[in-house]
Design an enzyme around this catalytic site. Structure first.
Site, PDB file in Angstrom:
ATOM      1  N   LYS A 128       0.802  -1.268   0.172  1.00 20.95           N
ATOM      2  CA  LYS A 128      -0.015  -0.212   0.056  1.00 20.95           C
ATOM      3  C   LYS A 128       0.958   1.117   0.150  1.00 20.95           C
ATOM      4  CE  LYS A 128      -3.978   2.294   2.512  1.00 20.95           C
ATOM      5  NZ  LYS A 128      -4.655   1.823   3.893  1.00 20.95           N
ATOM      6  N   SER A 202      -9.431   2.045   2.934  1.00 19.23           N
ATOM      7  CA  SER A 202      -8.515   2.836   2.127  1.00 19.23           C
ATOM      8  C   SER A 202      -7.453   2.094   1.390  1.00 19.23           C
ATOM      9  CB  SER A 202      -7.687   3.938   2.926  1.00 19.23           C
ATOM     10  OG  SER A 202      -6.879   3.181   4.008  1.00 19.23           O
ATOM     11  N   SER A 226      -9.804  -0.343   6.865  1.00 21.05           N
ATOM     12  CA  SER A 226      -9.156  -0.295   5.594  1.00 21.05           C
ATOM     13  C   SER A 226      -8.564  -1.524   5.113  1.00 21.05           C
ATOM     14  CB  SER A 226      -8.331   0.979   5.626  1.00 21.05           C
ATOM     15  OG  SER A 226      -9.158   2.162   6.165  1.00 21.05           O
TER      16      SER A 226
END
Length: 513
Positions: A128, A202, A226
């Site tokens: 990420k 996210s 997330s």
């Protein structure tokens, strides 16, 4: 008492040796065992792999194929990078490739050939875009960061590298892991199951890339849900470990008291395979417990807490139907279902958001006057955080201990609790709403409803798929344990996935769109 104190670790050695694969239990012929730190590892054989199998291969398949010599690490990396470069999902989910990955794959191939392979040798993984990878541009999905180059690996990336895994792709995130679906710098990441829907955030890119079969493993972060939201909406499997189980060093902060880092993969077994090599400090007991689930799917006698109220009130009937079917399956496997006492979750949920937005404001308030560069969703949360006072923040932090004690008390007579996942199937990118029994609910009202509480308490929570809903999109359930009970959550998840195929469902056109 702080219920989230790390467990002690003493006299721990990294795994260094392997034994032949012939000792595999027939039930596990498609999986390798998880290596126990300080002990030997049993490699489980699988059917011979071909290049056509690469997109379908998960962590266990790849390790077994490498061991048998039916696949090599260079070919795997080449195939995955090609799929990313030539598909819509790849163009949205992956922002850039990590320099040096090809050379690392060659080194891994040589190690397999020479018999010096490490436990996760040659496993490619996505990272990420708020987690540092040395020499790689890491932007947190924001215009504010420019073209920042990470000076060193985040601790979790360094740990995985040391075990032989290869960081090869930076995956998309909402801005600073806090913004909405339409990222101002890179655009939206559409859901591989339906491009009109969102992946959830996210950890948007990690969820989409796994669902589209562009990588077998990815790292995500979880502050309000997330890791678990995209895992639920994309039909994959993701674990939010106990808070601080995995180090936050080298990871951009959103809320320093709520942030968690964890693995996202296609199955609970794959997560069990990698989790011992991600922890902040080597954990012998976790490694042993994760390894044990590969040899024994027996979960009979476990007491599963079943909640109502907050976790089920705002959930679509299809989500609840699939959740109840999953519970019945676990009951058939010998678990005892136990109704939990009512828990008033709302004040803790709201306190979690006060903490998140207050800490967001502490980190980013000086950027509030540049709204033209900022994601509207992040800007809204930032302004709310700036409006809270010191008393609001302090009171919200005080609620954490009460929340922990409340959930520990509710779970006193059970081993785990299992909630529905997100209350509806993947939401609309156009309207930013989720359909719940014909009613449109805003993302803000629904997405974190069943997840934020376990960031706030810091308890481990595993999200995994339970089937498809009325729109033929994935639904999920969440397995929650007491602090440091990751292996037990994974054991139940693996047992469920051993007798179901929900985690094997592939979006239409995955890796070929």
């Amino acid at each position: 008492m702080n219920v989230l104190q790390p467990l002690p670790h003493t006299d721990v050695l990294e795994p260094t040796s392997f034994i032949d694969p012939g000792q595999a239990d027939a039930r596990l012929s498609a999986r390798p065992s998880t290596p126990v730190e300080g002990e030997q590892r049993v490699a489980m054989p699988i059917a011979a792999g071909t290049l056509d199998d690469i997109s379908a291969a998960d962590v266990g398949n790849l390790l077994s194929a490498y061991a048998e010599g039916t696949l090599d690490t260079v070919a795997v990396l080449d195939a995955l990078t090609s799929s990313i470069a030539t598909t819509r999902a790849g163009g949205e989910a992956v922002l850039r490739f990590v320099p040096g990955a090809a050379e690392a794959a060659k080194e891994s191939a040589a190690r397999w050939a020479s018999g010096t392979h490490r436990p996760l040798e040659g496993i490619p993984f996505g990272v990420k875009d708020i987690i540092d990878v040395a020499g790689t541009e890491v932007t947190s999905g924001s215009h504010f960061t420019g073209h920042r180059i990470a000076p060193a690996d985040a601790h979790v990336v360094a740990r995985l590298r040391a075990a032989g895994a290869i960081p090869f792709a930076m995956t998309a995130t909402s801005e600073f892991a806090c913004g909405g679906p339409h990222n101002p710098r890179y655009g939206a990441v559409t859901n591989p199951w339906d491009v009109k829907r969102w992946t959830g955030g996210s950890s948007t890119g990690s969820g989409a890339a796994l669902a589209a079969r562009l990588m077998p493993l990815a790292l995500g972060t979880d502050t309000g849900g997330s890791i678990r939201v995209p895992s639920c909406w994309c039909g994959t499997t993701g674990l939010k470990p106990t808070r601080e189980k995995v180090s936050r060093e080298g990871v951009a902060a959103l809320s320093w008291t709520l942030d968690h880092i964890g693995p996202m993969a296609r199955s609970a077994q794959d997560i069990a395979c990698v989790l011992p090599f991600m922890t902040a400090t080597p954990d012998r007991q976790l490694a042993k417990d994760c390894a044990a689930l590969f040899g024994d799917f027996d979960i009979s006698g476990l007491r599963i807490g079943v909640p109502t109220g907050w976790f089920t009130d705002n959930a679509d009937q299809a989500v609840l139907t699939n959740w109840k079917s999953a519970l019945e399956m676990l009951e058939n496997l010998g678990c005892l279902l136990v109704d939990l006492p009512p828990i008033d979750v709302r004040p803790y949920h709201e306190a979690g958001w006060v903490v998140l937005q207050s800490e967001l404001a502490a980190l980013h308030a000086d950027r509030a006057d540049r709204a033209d560069l900022m994601d509207p969703g992040m800007l809204g949360r930032l302004r709310k955080g700036m409006a809270f006072g010191a008393k609001d923040y302090a009171r919200a932090l005080q609620e954490r201990v009460t929340a922990q004690e409340t959930f520990l008390s509710a779970m006193e007579n059970v081993d785990l609790m299992i909630t529905p996942g997100i209350g509806g199937e993947a939401g609309s990118l156009e309207t930013l709403t989720v359909d719940v029994n014909g009613t449109s609910m805003s993302f803000q009202d629904l997405i974190s409803r069943n997840t934020m509480i376990f960031d706030f308490t810091g308890f481990p929570a595993l999200m995994l798929p339970t089937g498809l809903g009325r729109a033929a999109l994935p639904t999920g359930m969440q397995i929650v344990g007491r602090p440091h009970a990751e292996a037990l959550c994974l054991r139940v998840g693996a047992a469920f996935q051993a007798v179901t195929a929900h985690h094997c469902l592939v979006p239409p056109g995955a890796a070929s769109d």
